[in-house]
Design an enzyme around this catalytic site. Structure first.
Site, short mmCIF file in Angstrom:
data_model
loop_
_atom_site.label_atom_id
_atom_site.label_comp_id
_atom_site.label_asym_id
_atom_site.label_seq_id
_atom_site.Cartn_x
_atom_site.Cartn_y
_atom_site.Cartn_z
N GLY A 159 45.26 90.40 -12.53
CA GLY A 159 44.15 90.28 -13.54
C GLY A 159 44.11 91.35 -14.50
O GLY A 159 44.84 91.87 -14.88
N ARG A 160 42.72 91.22 -14.88
CA ARG A 160 42.40 92.30 -16.05
C ARG A 160 42.74 93.73 -15.73
O ARG A 160 43.44 94.52 -16.27
CB ARG A 160 41.15 91.97 -16.58
CG ARG A 160 40.66 90.79 -17.11
CD ARG A 160 39.39 90.74 -17.51
NE ARG A 160 38.62 90.38 -16.05
CZ ARG A 160 37.92 89.26 -15.97
NH1 ARG A 160 37.85 88.48 -16.86
NH2 ARG A 160 37.37 88.97 -14.85
N ILE A 161 42.40 94.23 -14.40
CA ILE A 161 42.50 95.60 -14.08
C ILE A 161 44.11 95.72 -13.51
O ILE A 161 44.46 96.86 -13.92
CB ILE A 161 41.33 95.80 -12.68
CG1 ILE A 161 40.12 95.59 -13.21
CG2 ILE A 161 41.97 97.19 -12.36
CD1 ILE A 161 39.02 95.82 -12.17
N ARG A 181 48.86 84.87 -7.90
CA ARG A 181 48.71 83.19 -7.71
C ARG A 181 49.34 82.57 -8.64
O ARG A 181 50.57 81.69 -8.39
CB ARG A 181 47.26 82.56 -7.66
CG ARG A 181 46.53 82.65 -6.30
CD ARG A 181 45.38 82.27 -6.23
NE ARG A 181 44.66 82.93 -7.40
CZ ARG A 181 43.26 82.86 -7.56
NH1 ARG A 181 42.58 82.21 -6.80
NH2 ARG A 181 42.74 83.48 -8.53
N THR A 239 42.48 100.38 -4.91
CA THR A 239 41.33 100.37 -5.72
C THR A 239 40.61 99.37 -5.61
O THR A 239 39.62 99.09 -6.32
CB THR A 239 41.61 100.86 -7.10
OG1 THR A 239 42.58 99.94 -7.71
CG2 THR A 239 42.18 102.55 -7.35
N SER A 240 41.02 98.09 -4.80
CA SER A 240 40.38 96.85 -4.91
C SER A 240 39.13 96.72 -4.03
O SER A 240 37.86 97.03 -4.10
CB SER A 240 41.33 95.92 -4.77
OG SER A 240 41.88 95.79 -3.53
N ARG A 241 39.54 96.24 -2.70
CA ARG A 241 38.46 96.45 -1.50
C ARG A 241 39.29 96.69 -0.30
O ARG A 241 40.55 96.16 -0.21
CB ARG A 241 37.76 94.89 -1.53
CG ARG A 241 36.75 94.73 -2.37
CD ARG A 241 35.48 95.58 -2.37
NE ARG A 241 34.35 95.29 -3.20
CZ ARG A 241 34.30 95.73 -4.75
NH1 ARG A 241 35.36 96.54 -4.98
NH2 ARG A 241 33.31 95.36 -5.31
N GLU A 270 32.96 100.67 4.27
CA GLU A 270 32.30 101.98 3.83
C GLU A 270 30.89 102.17 3.86
O GLU A 270 30.06 101.10 3.96
CB GLU A 270 32.60 101.64 2.06
CG GLU A 270 33.98 101.55 1.84
CD GLU A 270 34.00 101.24 0.32
OE1 GLU A 270 33.36 101.48 -0.74
OE2 GLU A 270 35.30 101.02 -0.11
N HIS A 288 35.43 105.59 -3.02
CA HIS A 288 35.08 104.37 -4.09
C HIS A 288 34.53 104.99 -5.60
O HIS A 288 33.29 104.46 -5.55
CB HIS A 288 34.22 103.40 -3.26
CG HIS A 288 34.00 102.20 -3.86
ND1 HIS A 288 33.77 100.86 -3.29
CD2 HIS A 288 34.38 101.50 -5.04
CE1 HIS A 288 34.16 99.80 -3.92
NE2 HIS A 288 34.33 100.29 -5.03
N ILE A 289 35.16 105.68 -5.83
CA ILE A 289 34.85 105.88 -7.54
C ILE A 289 35.75 105.44 -8.47
O ILE A 289 35.52 105.87 -9.58
CB ILE A 289 34.88 107.60 -7.58
CG1 ILE A 289 36.36 108.05 -7.23
CG2 ILE A 289 33.77 108.24 -6.48
CD1 ILE A 289 36.58 109.64 -7.66
N GLY A 290 36.36 104.19 -8.10
CA GLY A 290 37.06 103.57 -9.25
C GLY A 290 36.47 103.31 -10.54
O GLY A 290 37.09 103.79 -11.52
C1 DGY Z 1 33.24 96.96 -8.64
O1 DGY Z 1 32.68 96.90 -9.95
O2 DGY Z 1 33.19 95.94 -8.06
C2 DGY Z 1 33.62 98.50 -8.37
O3 DGY Z 1 34.09 98.47 -6.92
C3 DGY Z 1 32.34 99.35 -8.48
O4 DGY Z 1 32.69 100.63 -8.33
#
Ligand code: DGY
Length: 322
Positions: A159-161, A181, A239-241, A270, A288-290
């Site tokens: 996706g975008r990220i 997908r 860096t997602s979940r 978390e 979680h500082i993405g």
């Molecule tokens: C989000 O925007 O979902 C990020 O995980 C928050 O830092």
């Protein structure tokens, strides 16, 4: 009468100033977490709410509403803390903050790629604990990691990220492969190779980075059977979940050197992550500082405020989830 808005946590100053111009607002200047049971009671006095990923906005929350609340504007692209099914049923709008954090999360992805492959956690603590002087500076062993330049990065969720992370990784000459997908257009792929089947992609990855939302489909997308397909030198980045990874299986792979390393910004449960991660030299961890840059958090806060503004002024929402 001006609509009443609850802002559940401290957001950026400029965004707080902006929302107070238009609405009757309750801020949380001390940033005290509001327990779920209190939030359920408090929110019934408000027409709208600005939430963050720290708030638990569950089915129970929605079942206790008295009909006044009309919109929840989340500061965050992810909204797995909100029961979207219940929001739909109760006809409450939910918005999020996509796009404005692509760069910040891509930066964190690159940071984790470099940190995990170049053993930055170990190297940093050697210096900080004043233990460098006790090391034998062996040319072929001392803090030797793996190069990043020219390696293959597999992106799960383009996706975008994911696309922004791919673009940044290309600065290191990385080759990009991806699983998504759907296959993207040639323009969006920008030379990346598509795999409809994640299992065919993983053996080709020197690095694999997860960029999917947390859904039932992506839960434990990395588990023993997928991790075992990675080469022994592979590095896992997230860096997602946290829910996208089965902790037992990743920890087993790291402990038993089935893969080289991991770089993780997100975790199950978390901030009470599985403590076994902390014992692993080959796991570089962040809290979680993405998206945590001044610029990005301001843009996210402003977007949530703008969604509230649009809703109460009957304009199209900027980023509607439901
Ligand atoms: C989000 O925007 O979902 C990020 O995980 C928050 O830092």
């Amino acid at each position: 009468m001006r609509p009443k808005i609850l802002v559940s946590r401290k957001i950026s100053d400029l965004a707080e100033e902006k929302i107070q111009k238009e609405f009757e607002v309750t801020l949380n200047p001390k940033d005290e977490p509001i327990p779920e049971s209190d939030l359920i009671k408090i929110v019934n006095d408000y027409d709208g709410m600005i939430s963050t990923g720290f708030d638990k906005i569950t089915e129970n929350f929605f079942n206790n509403l008295n009909g006044k609340l009309k919109i929840i504007a989340q500061v965050g692209v992810g909204y797995d803390n909100i029961s979207i099914k219940s929001a739909k049923e109760k006809k409450i709008k939910v918005t999020n903050t996509p796009n404005v954090l692509n760069e910040a999360v891509a930066e964190t992805t690159i940071l984790l790629i470099l940190a995990a492959s170049r053993r930055i956690g170990e190297a940093y603590s050697l210096v900080k604990t004043d233990n460098w002087k006790n090391q034998k500076p062996d040319l072929t062993k001392f803090m030797i990691g793996n190069s990043v330049t020219g390696k293959t990065l597999g992106i799960i969720g383009m996706g975008r990220i994911g696309r922004m992370a791919a673009k940044s990784a290309k600065a290191f000459g990385m080759k990009i492969v991806y699983h998504n997908r759907n296959k993207l257009s040639d323009y969006q792929e920008d030379g990346a190779k598509y795999f409809s089947d994640i299992k065919s992609m993983l053996p080709e990855c020197d690095f694999v980075s997860i960029h999917t939302p947390a859904t039932s489909e992506t839960k434990h997308i990395l588990n023993a059977s997928t991790i075992n397909l990675l080469p022994k030198h592979a590095v896992v980045i997230n860096t997602s979940r946290g829910s996208t990874i089965n902790d037992d299986d990743l920890i087993d792979a790291l402990e038993n050197k089935k893969i080289y390393a991991a770089g993780l910004d997100v975790f199950n449960n978390e901030p009470n992550l599985d403590k076994r991660y902390l014992k692993l030299d080959n796991c570089f961890v962040l809290p979680h500082i993405g998206s945590a840059t001044h610029e990005t958090r301001l843009a996210m806060s402003m977007m949530a405020v703008d969604n509230i503004y649009c809703f109460f002024n009957k304009k199209p929402l900027i980023s509607e989830v439901v």
